[in-house]
Write a protein that holds these residues in place. Sequence first.
Motif, PDB file in Angstrom:
ATOM      1  N   SER A  43       0.854  -1.195   0.000  1.00  0.00           N
ATOM      2  CA  SER A  43       0.000   0.000   0.000  1.00  0.00           C
ATOM      3  C   SER A  43       0.885   1.239   0.000  1.00  0.00           C
ATOM      4  CB  SER A  43      -0.965  -0.013   1.188  1.00  0.00           C
ATOM      5  OG  SER A  43      -0.236   0.038   2.389  1.00  0.00           O
ATOM      6  N   PHE A  44       0.283   2.344  -0.306  1.00  0.00           N
ATOM      7  CA  PHE A  44       1.070   3.570  -0.480  1.00  0.00           C
ATOM      8  C   PHE A  44       0.180   4.771  -0.260  1.00  0.00           C
ATOM      9  CE2 PHE A  44      -0.900   2.845  -4.473  1.00  0.00           C
ATOM     10  CZ  PHE A  44      -0.592   1.541  -4.806  1.00  0.00           C
ATOM     11  N   THR A  45       0.809   5.877  -0.023  1.00  0.00           N
ATOM     12  CA  THR A  45       0.053   7.095   0.258  1.00  0.00           C
ATOM     13  C   THR A  45      -0.004   7.986  -0.970  1.00  0.00           C
ATOM     14  OG1 THR A  45       2.116   7.889   1.180  1.00  0.00           O
ATOM     15  CG2 THR A  45       0.388   7.249   2.745  1.00  0.00           C
ATOM     16  N   LYS A  46       1.036   7.959  -1.773  1.00  0.00           N
ATOM     17  CA  LYS A  46       1.069   8.854  -2.937  1.00  0.00           C
ATOM     18  C   LYS A  46       0.307   8.237  -4.108  1.00  0.00           C
ATOM     19  CE  LYS A  46       5.273  11.257  -1.804  1.00  0.00           C
ATOM     20  NZ  LYS A  46       6.681  11.474  -2.117  1.00  0.00           N
ATOM     21  N   THR A  47      -0.082   9.080  -5.038  1.00  0.00           N
ATOM     22  CA  THR A  47      -0.689   8.577  -6.265  1.00  0.00           C
ATOM     23  C   THR A  47       0.327   8.750  -7.398  1.00  0.00           C
ATOM     24  OG1 THR A  47      -1.601  10.735  -6.803  1.00  0.00           O
ATOM     25  CG2 THR A  47      -3.008   9.239  -5.532  1.00  0.00           C
ATOM     26  N   VAL A  48       0.136   8.023  -8.485  1.00  0.00           N
ATOM     27  CA  VAL A  48       0.972   8.223  -9.671  1.00  0.00           C
ATOM     28  C   VAL A  48       0.070   8.413 -10.880  1.00  0.00           C
ATOM     29  CG1 VAL A  48       3.055   7.001  -8.898  1.00  0.00           C
ATOM     30  CG2 VAL A  48       1.193   5.719  -9.980  1.00  0.00           C
ATOM     31  N   LYS A  49       0.662   8.972 -11.928  1.00  0.00           N
ATOM     32  CA  LYS A  49      -0.073   9.158 -13.174  1.00  0.00           C
ATOM     33  C   LYS A  49       0.383   8.120 -14.198  1.00  0.00           C
ATOM     34  CE  LYS A  49       1.417  13.338 -14.001  1.00  0.00           C
ATOM     35  NZ  LYS A  49       2.442  13.345 -12.947  1.00  0.00           N
ATOM     36  N   THR A  50      -0.420   7.885 -15.175  1.00  0.00           N
ATOM     37  CA  THR A  50      -0.061   6.974 -16.260  1.00  0.00           C
ATOM     38  C   THR A  50       1.290   7.412 -16.851  1.00  0.00           C
ATOM     39  OG1 THR A  50      -2.352   6.557 -16.791  1.00  0.00           O
ATOM     40  CG2 THR A  50      -0.765   6.114 -18.540  1.00  0.00           C
ATOM     41  N   GLY A  51       2.200   6.462 -16.972  1.00  0.00           N
ATOM     42  CA  GLY A  51       3.508   6.743 -17.572  1.00  0.00           C
ATOM     43  C   GLY A  51       4.585   7.089 -16.560  1.00  0.00           C
ATOM     44  N   ASP A  52       4.209   7.341 -15.315  1.00  0.00           N
ATOM     45  CA  ASP A  52       5.231   7.735 -14.333  1.00  0.00           C
ATOM     46  C   ASP A  52       6.276   6.628 -14.158  1.00  0.00           C
ATOM     47  OD1 ASP A  52       4.086  10.161 -13.915  1.00  0.00           O
ATOM     48  OD2 ASP A  52       3.467   9.799 -11.830  1.00  0.00           O
ATOM     49  N   ASN A  53       7.523   7.018 -14.196  1.00  0.00           N
ATOM     50  CA  ASN A  53       8.669   6.125 -13.919  1.00  0.00           C
ATOM     51  C   ASN A  53       8.779   4.960 -14.898  1.00  0.00           C
ATOM     52  OD1 ASN A  53       9.466   7.694 -11.615  1.00  0.00           O
ATOM     53  ND2 ASN A  53       7.715   6.784 -10.557  1.00  0.00           N
ATOM     54  N   ILE A  54       8.217   5.158 -16.074  1.00  0.00           N
ATOM     55  CA  ILE A  54       8.407   4.150 -17.135  1.00  0.00           C
ATOM     56  C   ILE A  54       9.195   4.799 -18.266  1.00  0.00           C
ATOM     57  CG2 ILE A  54       7.271   2.771 -18.923  1.00  0.00           C
ATOM     58  CD1 ILE A  54       5.055   2.199 -16.989  1.00  0.00           C
ATOM     59  N   ARG A  55      10.270   4.135 -18.671  1.00  0.00           N
ATOM     60  CA  ARG A  55      11.055   4.601 -19.821  1.00  0.00           C
ATOM     61  C   ARG A  55      10.491   3.867 -21.039  1.00  0.00           C
ATOM     62  NH1 ARG A  55      16.677   4.219 -16.384  1.00  0.00           N
ATOM     63  NH2 ARG A  55      16.343   1.973 -16.619  1.00  0.00           N
ATOM     64  N   LEU A  56       9.888   4.636 -21.905  1.00  0.00           N
ATOM     65  CA  LEU A  56       9.173   4.018 -23.028  1.00  0.00           C
ATOM     66  C   LEU A  56      10.128   3.551 -24.124  1.00  0.00           C
ATOM     67  CD1 LEU A  56       6.182   6.491 -23.402  1.00  0.00           C
ATOM     68  CD2 LEU A  56       6.163   4.170 -22.402  1.00  0.00           C
ATOM     69  N   ARG A  57       9.737   2.500 -24.780  1.00  0.00           N
ATOM     70  CA  ARG A  57      10.456   2.025 -25.959  1.00  0.00           C
ATOM     71  C   ARG A  57      10.688   3.199 -26.919  1.00  0.00           C
ATOM     72  NH1 ARG A  57       9.667  -3.188 -29.664  1.00  0.00           N
ATOM     73  NH2 ARG A  57      11.140  -2.493 -31.245  1.00  0.00           N
ATOM     74  N   GLY A  58      11.943   3.327 -27.407  1.00  0.00           N
ATOM     75  CA  GLY A  58      12.238   4.359 -28.409  1.00  0.00           C
ATOM     76  C   GLY A  58      12.387   5.767 -27.842  1.00  0.00           C
ATOM     77  N   MET A  59      12.277   5.889 -26.512  1.00  0.00           N
ATOM     78  CA  MET A  59      12.370   7.222 -25.893  1.00  0.00           C
ATOM     79  C   MET A  59      13.732   7.867 -26.163  1.00  0.00           C
ATOM     80  SD  MET A  59      11.966   7.767 -21.823  1.00  0.00           S
ATOM     81  CE  MET A  59      10.324   8.340 -21.477  1.00  0.00           C
TER      82      MET A  59
END
Length: 404
Positions: free
Chosen positions: A127-143
């Motif tokens: 469990s956690f207290t903070k929220t994240v957004k879509t894409g957070d902390n993901i290095r996308l292919r081809g970035m």
Amino acid sequence: MLSVHEARERILSHFQKTATETIPLTVCANRVLGADITAPHDIPLFDNSAMDGFAIRAEDTHASPTTLSVVADIPAGSTPTVTLAPMQAARIMTGAQVPAGANAVIPVEDTDFRHREAGTSAPETISFTKTVKTGDNIRLRGMDMWAGEVVLQTGRVIKPQDLGLLAALGMANVTVHKKARVALLSSGDELLTVDAPLEPGKIRDSNSYTLAAAIENAGADVLRLGVAKDSRDAVTALFDNAVNEDVDLILSSAGVSVGAFDFIKEVIEANGSMNFWRVNMRPGKPLAFGEYRGINFIGLPGNPVSAFVGFEVFVRPVLGRMSGSMDGNSQTVKVRCEEEIESDGRESYLRAKLRSENGVLQAHLTGHQGSGNLLSLVQADALLIIPAGVKCVPAGQEVDAILL
Ligand code: AMP
Ligand code: MG
């Protein structure tokens, strides 16, 4: 007499880029790329985690309660087999592939999982207290790079960080320009090698040590031919050695002036041709360019500072052109003279020390400017260029300078 500019253009017109060769990546540093590098695939090659943490669905961090069940553990280097369903998480390490279904990573620091030392197994729930957004902390292919993208251009001098990029792209071998090969000789009956005992009237050959290092520093290979005695036969013999080695350039120092024992000009004229042998500059007026049995020849003056200046002004650009490098020429900057400088009207190259004052480079001359004085050369940071026709540069005026 030829101007420096005319002389350099005449010389440069006789040289071209060397051919290319393909060599192992491990020996590519400082070589010049002979072809553009195009990424053969995307980097990153797969979506991966930028943090040690938990791969999740971002929308689940907005749910209440925010406790997810941990259904997989994904170390770097593995291939995830799970697909995350709602309210599920997977422990994931930095660089590991993000599992299907996940769209964000929450760092371990933002969770209630306290066991962060190596070797601990994944918890059952998180469990956690903070929220994240879509894409957070993901290095996308081809970035970083796309397949098909030109990532390094031909003519680039390969830097250490370029090797990393080439390795990441799987380039075990790289196409580079061949190193130019320069045969180097000194000439003069007075010259001794550095380790020989001194004798009356003799001096040590210092030019060949300076010039060999300068050649290598400019990215070329040097073939040291030694010292030619002041005779036609001795000079011819060394030049013939250079021809047998099929070099790109024969570079000599001394013996091209108007002295009674300056045989180099004569030997060139007998076995090739002399294009010119004087340039309107100081130091370094007796500077020769020609061809010996089909091989380009540059004869630098004998005085050590003249030889050095001749190298910087004429030979470094030649080696730069042959290397295929986009930026082969000496770097010039604007500097402000701290003192009045007199000149005889020839294009002059003066040894100066630089200091920076409020972002402006200030130059003062390093002692005696005689063409034989090596100490004032090694003390200099730059060669100030006083243009032809100028007899006096007032203090405070800006001039161009070659950085040493
Ligand atoms: P030259 O052009 O032969 O008249 O030489 C001009 C001056 O440069 C003379 O004082 C030579 O002794 C000196 N010199 C020539 N070659 C070298 C060398 N390889 N190293 C140091 N000084 C040299
Ligand atoms: Mg001599």
